[in-house]
Design an enzyme around this catalytic site. Structure first.
Site, PDB file in Angstrom:
ATOM      1  CG  ASP A   1      -0.341   0.069   2.519  1.00  0.00           C
ATOM      2  OD1 ASP A   1       0.906  -0.072   2.595  1.00  0.00           O
ATOM      3  OD2 ASP A   1      -1.057   0.254   3.522  1.00  0.00           O
ATOM      4  CB  SER A   2       4.601   1.658  -0.177  1.00  0.00           C
ATOM      5  OG  SER A   2       4.766   0.473  -0.935  1.00  0.00           O
TER       6      SER A   2
ATOM      7  CD  GLU B   1       7.726  -0.351   7.721  1.00  0.00           C
ATOM      8  OE1 GLU B   1       6.839  -1.106   7.278  1.00  0.00           O
ATOM      9  OE2 GLU B   1       7.876   0.830   7.351  1.00  0.00           O
TER      10      GLU B   1
HETATM   11  O1  KIV Z   1       3.474  -1.092   1.687  1.00  0.00           O
HETATM   12  C1  KIV Z   1       4.600  -1.579   1.625  1.00  0.00           C
HETATM   13  O2  KIV Z   1       5.336  -1.408   0.644  1.00  0.00           O
HETATM   14  C2  KIV Z   1       5.043  -2.378   2.756  1.00  0.00           C
HETATM   15  C3  KIV Z   1       6.484  -2.791   2.794  1.00  0.00           C
HETATM   16  C4  KIV Z   1       7.343  -1.644   3.092  1.00  0.00           C
HETATM   17  C5  KIV Z   1       6.713  -3.914   3.731  1.00  0.00           C
HETATM   18  O3  KIV Z   1       4.283  -2.655   3.613  1.00  0.00           O
END
Ligand code: KIV
Length: 280
Positions: A47-48, A185
Protein backbone atom coordinates in the site's frame (compact mmCIF):
# COMPACT_ATOMS: atom_id res chain seq x y z
CA UNK A 1 18.23 -25.23 -13.25
CA UNK A 2 14.69 -24.60 -14.54
CA UNK A 3 13.01 -21.79 -12.61
CA UNK A 4 9.73 -22.73 -10.95
CA UNK A 5 7.01 -20.56 -9.45
CA UNK A 6 7.80 -19.93 -5.80
CA UNK A 7 5.52 -21.44 -3.14
CA UNK A 8 5.15 -20.97 0.63
CA UNK A 9 6.90 -24.31 1.17
CA UNK A 10 9.96 -22.84 -0.64
CA UNK A 11 9.98 -19.83 1.70
CA UNK A 12 9.80 -22.06 4.77
CA UNK A 13 12.54 -24.31 3.37
CA UNK A 14 14.70 -21.25 2.77
CA UNK A 15 14.53 -20.46 6.50
CA UNK A 16 15.29 -24.04 7.52
CA UNK A 17 18.26 -24.16 5.17
CA UNK A 18 19.60 -20.74 6.15
CA UNK A 19 19.09 -19.09 2.74
CA UNK A 20 17.80 -15.54 2.32
CA UNK A 21 14.43 -14.47 0.90
CA UNK A 22 14.32 -11.46 -1.42
CA UNK A 23 11.22 -9.29 -1.69
CA UNK A 24 10.48 -6.02 -3.52
CA UNK A 25 7.35 -4.00 -4.09
CA UNK A 26 5.78 -3.42 -7.51
CA UNK A 27 2.79 -1.40 -8.62
CA UNK A 28 2.62 -1.92 -12.37
CA UNK A 29 3.28 -4.37 -15.21
CA UNK A 30 6.71 -3.22 -16.49
CA UNK A 31 8.28 -3.05 -13.03
CA UNK A 32 6.83 -6.44 -12.08
CA UNK A 33 8.40 -7.95 -15.21
CA UNK A 34 11.83 -6.46 -14.49
CA UNK A 35 11.72 -7.58 -10.84
CA UNK A 36 10.49 -11.07 -11.74
CA UNK A 37 13.20 -11.42 -14.41
CA UNK A 38 15.82 -10.42 -11.82
CA UNK A 39 14.94 -13.57 -9.86
CA UNK A 40 13.38 -11.83 -6.84
CA UNK A 41 11.43 -14.38 -4.75
CA UNK A 42 8.44 -12.33 -3.62
CA UNK A 43 6.66 -9.31 -5.09
CA UNK A 44 4.52 -7.26 -2.75
CA UNK A 45 1.91 -4.89 -4.14
CA UNK A 46 2.39 -2.69 -1.08
CA UNK A 47 0.00 0.00 0.00
CA UNK A 48 3.15 2.15 -0.25
CA UNK A 49 1.55 2.50 -3.70
CA UNK A 50 -0.33 5.43 -2.18
CA UNK A 51 2.81 7.41 -1.39
CA UNK A 52 5.30 6.43 -4.09
CA UNK A 53 3.00 6.02 -7.09
CA UNK A 54 -0.26 7.87 -6.36
CA UNK A 55 1.18 10.89 -4.55
CA UNK A 56 -0.78 10.64 -1.28
CA UNK A 57 0.84 11.95 1.91
CA UNK A 58 0.51 8.56 3.63
CA UNK A 59 -0.78 5.04 2.97
CA UNK A 60 -4.07 5.75 4.77
CA UNK A 61 -6.14 7.02 1.78
CA UNK A 62 -5.38 3.99 -0.44
CA UNK A 63 -8.56 2.12 -1.36
CA UNK A 64 -9.25 -1.54 -2.11
CA UNK A 65 -10.14 -0.66 -5.70
CA UNK A 66 -6.82 1.12 -6.21
CA UNK A 67 -4.94 -1.86 -4.75
CA UNK A 68 -6.81 -4.34 -6.95
CA UNK A 69 -6.28 -2.24 -10.08
CA UNK A 70 -2.50 -2.19 -9.51
CA UNK A 71 -2.28 -5.79 -8.26
CA UNK A 72 -3.90 -6.98 -11.52
CA UNK A 73 -1.24 -5.16 -13.55
CA UNK A 74 1.53 -6.62 -11.38
CA UNK A 75 0.03 -10.11 -11.75
CA UNK A 76 0.26 -9.79 -15.54
CA UNK A 77 4.00 -9.08 -15.23
CA UNK A 78 4.78 -11.75 -12.64
CA UNK A 79 5.55 -15.31 -13.70
CA UNK A 80 7.70 -16.88 -11.02
CA UNK A 81 7.68 -14.67 -7.92
CA UNK A 82 5.21 -15.28 -5.09
CA UNK A 83 2.71 -12.41 -5.31
CA UNK A 84 1.28 -10.72 -2.22
CA UNK A 85 -1.45 -8.07 -2.07
CA UNK A 86 -1.26 -5.58 0.80
CA UNK A 87 -4.61 -5.00 2.49
CA UNK A 88 -5.15 -1.22 2.74
CA UNK A 89 -6.30 0.65 5.83
CA UNK A 90 -9.95 -0.07 6.73
CA UNK A 91 -10.19 -3.10 4.44
CA UNK A 92 -9.85 -5.51 7.40
CA UNK A 93 -10.66 -3.47 10.52
CA UNK A 94 -14.45 -3.12 10.28
CA UNK A 95 -15.50 -6.75 10.49
CA UNK A 96 -14.31 -10.29 9.98
CA UNK A 97 -16.64 -10.69 6.98
CA UNK A 98 -15.29 -7.54 5.38
CA UNK A 99 -11.70 -8.69 5.92
CA UNK A 100 -12.29 -12.11 4.35
CA UNK A 101 -14.21 -10.57 1.43
CA UNK A 102 -11.44 -8.05 0.73
CA UNK A 103 -8.67 -10.64 1.08
CA UNK A 104 -10.70 -12.78 -1.33
CA UNK A 105 -10.74 -9.94 -3.88
CA UNK A 106 -6.92 -10.01 -4.02
CA UNK A 107 -7.08 -13.75 -4.76
CA UNK A 108 -10.01 -13.82 -7.18
CA UNK A 109 -9.62 -10.54 -9.07
CA UNK A 110 -5.85 -10.02 -9.01
CA UNK A 111 -4.85 -13.69 -8.68
CA UNK A 112 -2.50 -12.97 -5.78
CA UNK A 113 -0.91 -15.85 -3.86
CA UNK A 114 -1.39 -14.28 -0.41
CA UNK A 115 -2.28 -11.08 1.43
CA UNK A 116 -0.48 -8.98 4.03
CA UNK A 117 -2.01 -7.09 6.92
CA UNK A 118 -0.54 -4.87 9.59
CA UNK A 119 -0.80 -5.37 13.33
CA UNK A 120 -0.72 -7.87 16.19
CA UNK A 121 -3.39 -8.55 18.81
CA UNK A 122 -5.93 -6.32 17.10
CA UNK A 123 -5.82 -8.35 13.87
CA UNK A 124 -5.45 -11.89 15.27
CA UNK A 125 -9.12 -12.67 14.84
CA UNK A 126 -9.33 -11.51 11.21
CA UNK A 127 -5.97 -13.11 10.43
CA UNK A 128 -7.36 -16.48 11.56
CA UNK A 129 -10.59 -15.91 9.61
CA UNK A 130 -8.69 -15.09 6.39
CA UNK A 131 -6.42 -18.12 6.82
CA UNK A 132 -9.45 -20.32 7.57
CA UNK A 133 -10.92 -19.14 4.27
CA UNK A 134 -7.84 -20.61 2.57
CA UNK A 135 -5.91 -17.39 2.02
CA UNK A 136 -2.27 -17.28 3.21
CA UNK A 137 -1.37 -14.25 5.35
CA UNK A 138 1.91 -12.37 5.76
CA UNK A 139 2.00 -10.51 9.09
CA UNK A 140 3.53 -7.06 9.61
CA UNK A 141 4.82 -5.83 13.00
CA UNK A 142 7.00 -3.04 14.38
CA UNK A 143 6.36 0.22 12.57
CA UNK A 144 2.96 -0.22 10.95
CA UNK A 145 2.49 2.81 8.65
CA UNK A 146 -1.32 2.56 8.51
CA UNK A 147 -1.50 3.34 12.23
CA UNK A 148 1.40 5.76 12.34
CA UNK A 149 -0.63 8.44 14.10
CA UNK A 150 -1.34 5.98 16.94
CA UNK A 151 2.40 5.17 17.11
CA UNK A 152 3.27 8.89 17.29
CA UNK A 153 5.10 9.10 13.95
CA UNK A 154 7.50 7.10 11.79
CA UNK A 155 9.66 5.88 14.70
CA UNK A 156 11.80 2.82 15.34
CA UNK A 157 9.78 0.31 17.40
CA UNK A 158 11.04 -2.09 20.10
CA UNK A 159 13.81 0.12 21.40
CA UNK A 160 13.34 -0.94 25.04
CA UNK A 161 12.93 -4.34 26.65
CA UNK A 162 9.18 -3.88 27.20
CA UNK A 163 8.31 -2.90 23.64
CA UNK A 164 10.73 -5.47 22.16
CA UNK A 165 8.97 -8.16 24.22
CA UNK A 166 5.61 -6.93 22.92
CA UNK A 167 6.76 -7.38 19.31
CA UNK A 168 8.06 -10.86 20.19
CA UNK A 169 4.74 -11.83 21.83
CA UNK A 170 2.75 -10.59 18.87
CA UNK A 171 5.04 -12.37 16.41
CA UNK A 172 4.52 -15.64 18.29
CA UNK A 173 0.75 -15.09 18.26
CA UNK A 174 0.74 -14.38 14.50
CA UNK A 175 2.80 -17.51 13.95
CA UNK A 176 0.34 -19.53 16.05
CA UNK A 177 -2.55 -17.99 14.09
CA UNK A 178 -1.03 -19.45 10.91
CA UNK A 179 0.86 -16.59 9.21
CA UNK A 180 3.47 -17.99 6.82
CA UNK A 181 5.96 -15.14 7.47
CA UNK A 182 6.16 -11.76 9.22
CA UNK A 183 7.53 -8.41 8.06
CA UNK A 184 9.41 -6.59 10.84
CA UNK A 185 9.57 -2.89 10.04
CA UNK A 186 11.92 -0.42 11.76
CA UNK A 187 12.98 -2.70 14.60
CA UNK A 188 16.54 -2.72 16.03
CA UNK A 189 18.64 -5.39 14.32
CA UNK A 190 19.43 -7.25 17.56
CA UNK A 191 15.75 -7.42 18.55
CA UNK A 192 14.84 -8.74 15.10
CA UNK A 193 17.61 -11.32 15.43
CA UNK A 194 16.19 -12.70 18.69
CA UNK A 195 12.67 -12.81 17.20
CA UNK A 196 13.96 -14.49 14.03
CA UNK A 197 15.65 -17.20 16.10
CA UNK A 198 12.47 -17.85 18.11
CA UNK A 199 10.09 -18.12 15.14
CA UNK A 200 9.72 -21.15 12.91
CA UNK A 201 8.33 -18.98 10.10
CA UNK A 202 10.55 -16.51 8.20
CA UNK A 203 10.96 -12.89 9.23
CA UNK A 204 11.32 -10.31 6.48
CA UNK A 205 13.22 -7.17 7.38
CA UNK A 206 12.13 -3.74 6.31
CA UNK A 207 14.71 -1.80 8.30
CA UNK A 208 15.17 -4.60 10.85
CA UNK A 209 18.73 -5.61 10.02
CA UNK A 210 20.59 -8.44 8.38
CA UNK A 211 19.67 -11.28 10.75
CA UNK A 212 16.13 -11.62 9.42
CA UNK A 213 15.38 -14.45 7.02
CA UNK A 214 14.65 -12.05 4.17
CA UNK A 215 14.70 -8.43 3.09
CA UNK A 216 12.08 -6.17 1.54
CA UNK A 217 12.41 -2.65 0.21
CA UNK A 218 10.01 -0.29 -1.48
CA UNK A 219 11.26 -0.50 -5.07
CA UNK A 220 10.75 3.19 -5.86
CA UNK A 221 12.97 4.02 -2.85
CA UNK A 222 15.77 1.65 -3.81
CA UNK A 223 15.88 2.79 -7.45
CA UNK A 224 15.75 6.49 -6.55
CA UNK A 225 12.37 7.15 -8.11
CA UNK A 226 10.82 8.55 -4.94
CA UNK A 227 12.95 11.11 -3.18
CA UNK A 228 10.52 13.06 -1.01
CA UNK A 229 12.53 11.36 1.74
CA UNK A 230 14.86 8.36 1.87
CA UNK A 231 14.60 6.27 5.07
CA UNK A 232 17.87 5.32 6.82
CA UNK A 233 17.38 1.63 6.03
CA UNK A 234 17.06 2.17 2.28
CA UNK A 235 20.03 1.57 0.00
CA UNK A 236 19.65 3.29 -3.36
CA UNK A 237 21.09 0.87 -5.91
CA UNK A 238 20.50 3.41 -8.69
CA UNK A 239 19.26 7.01 -8.72
CA UNK A 240 16.76 7.05 -11.57
CA UNK A 241 15.14 10.47 -10.97
CA UNK A 242 18.11 12.56 -12.18
CA UNK A 243 18.69 10.19 -15.12
CA UNK A 244 15.05 10.48 -16.18
CA UNK A 245 15.16 14.24 -15.75
CA UNK A 246 18.15 14.41 -18.15
CA UNK A 247 16.25 12.33 -20.72
CA UNK A 248 13.09 14.44 -20.47
CA UNK A 249 15.00 17.75 -20.70
CA UNK A 250 16.95 16.47 -23.73
CA UNK A 251 13.71 15.37 -25.43
CA UNK A 252 12.11 18.77 -24.80
CA UNK A 253 15.16 20.59 -26.21
CA UNK A 254 15.35 18.38 -29.31
CA UNK A 255 11.65 18.83 -30.09
CA UNK A 256 11.93 22.59 -29.59
CA UNK A 257 15.02 22.74 -31.86
CA UNK A 258 13.47 20.50 -34.53
CA UNK A 259 16.08 17.77 -33.95
CA UNK A 260 13.52 15.14 -33.03
CA UNK A 261 12.02 13.26 -34.80
CA UNK A 262 14.78 12.52 -37.34
CA UNK A 263 14.31 10.67 -40.65
CA UNK A 264 14.98 7.37 -38.85
CA UNK A 265 11.87 7.92 -36.69
CA UNK A 266 9.61 8.93 -39.61
CA UNK A 267 7.50 6.70 -41.89
CA UNK A 268 7.90 7.12 -45.66
CA UNK A 269 5.60 7.08 -48.67
CA UNK A 270 6.58 6.22 -52.29
CA UNK A 271 7.38 9.36 -54.38
CA UNK A 272 4.63 8.68 -56.98
CA UNK A 273 2.02 8.25 -54.23
CA UNK A 274 3.15 11.47 -52.65
CA UNK A 275 2.93 13.35 -55.98
CA UNK A 276 -0.65 12.09 -56.50
CA UNK A 277 -1.53 12.99 -52.97
CA UNK A 278 -0.13 16.55 -53.32
CA UNK A 279 -2.11 17.09 -56.55
CA UNK A 280 -5.45 16.34 -54.94
O1 KIV B 1 3.47 -1.09 1.69
C1 KIV B 1 4.60 -1.58 1.63
O2 KIV B 1 5.34 -1.41 0.64
C2 KIV B 1 5.04 -2.38 2.76
C3 KIV B 1 6.48 -2.79 2.79
C4 KIV B 1 7.34 -1.64 3.09
C5 KIV B 1 6.71 -3.91 3.73
O3 KIV B 1 4.28 -2.66 3.61
Amino acid sequence: MERKKLMISDLLARKREGGKITMLTAYDYPMARIIDDAGIDVILVGDSLGMVALGYESTVPVTMDEMIHHAKAVRRGTKFAFLIGDMPFMSYQVSREDAVRNAGRFMKEALCDAVKLEGGDEVLDVTRAIIDAGIPVLGHLGLTPQTVSKLGGYKVQGKDCESAQKIMDQALKLEAAGCFAIVLECVPGKVAEVITKRLKIPTISCGAGAACDGQVMVTNDMIGLFDRFVPKFVKQYVKLSPLLNLAFVKYREEVELGKFPGPEHTFTIKDEELKKFKKR
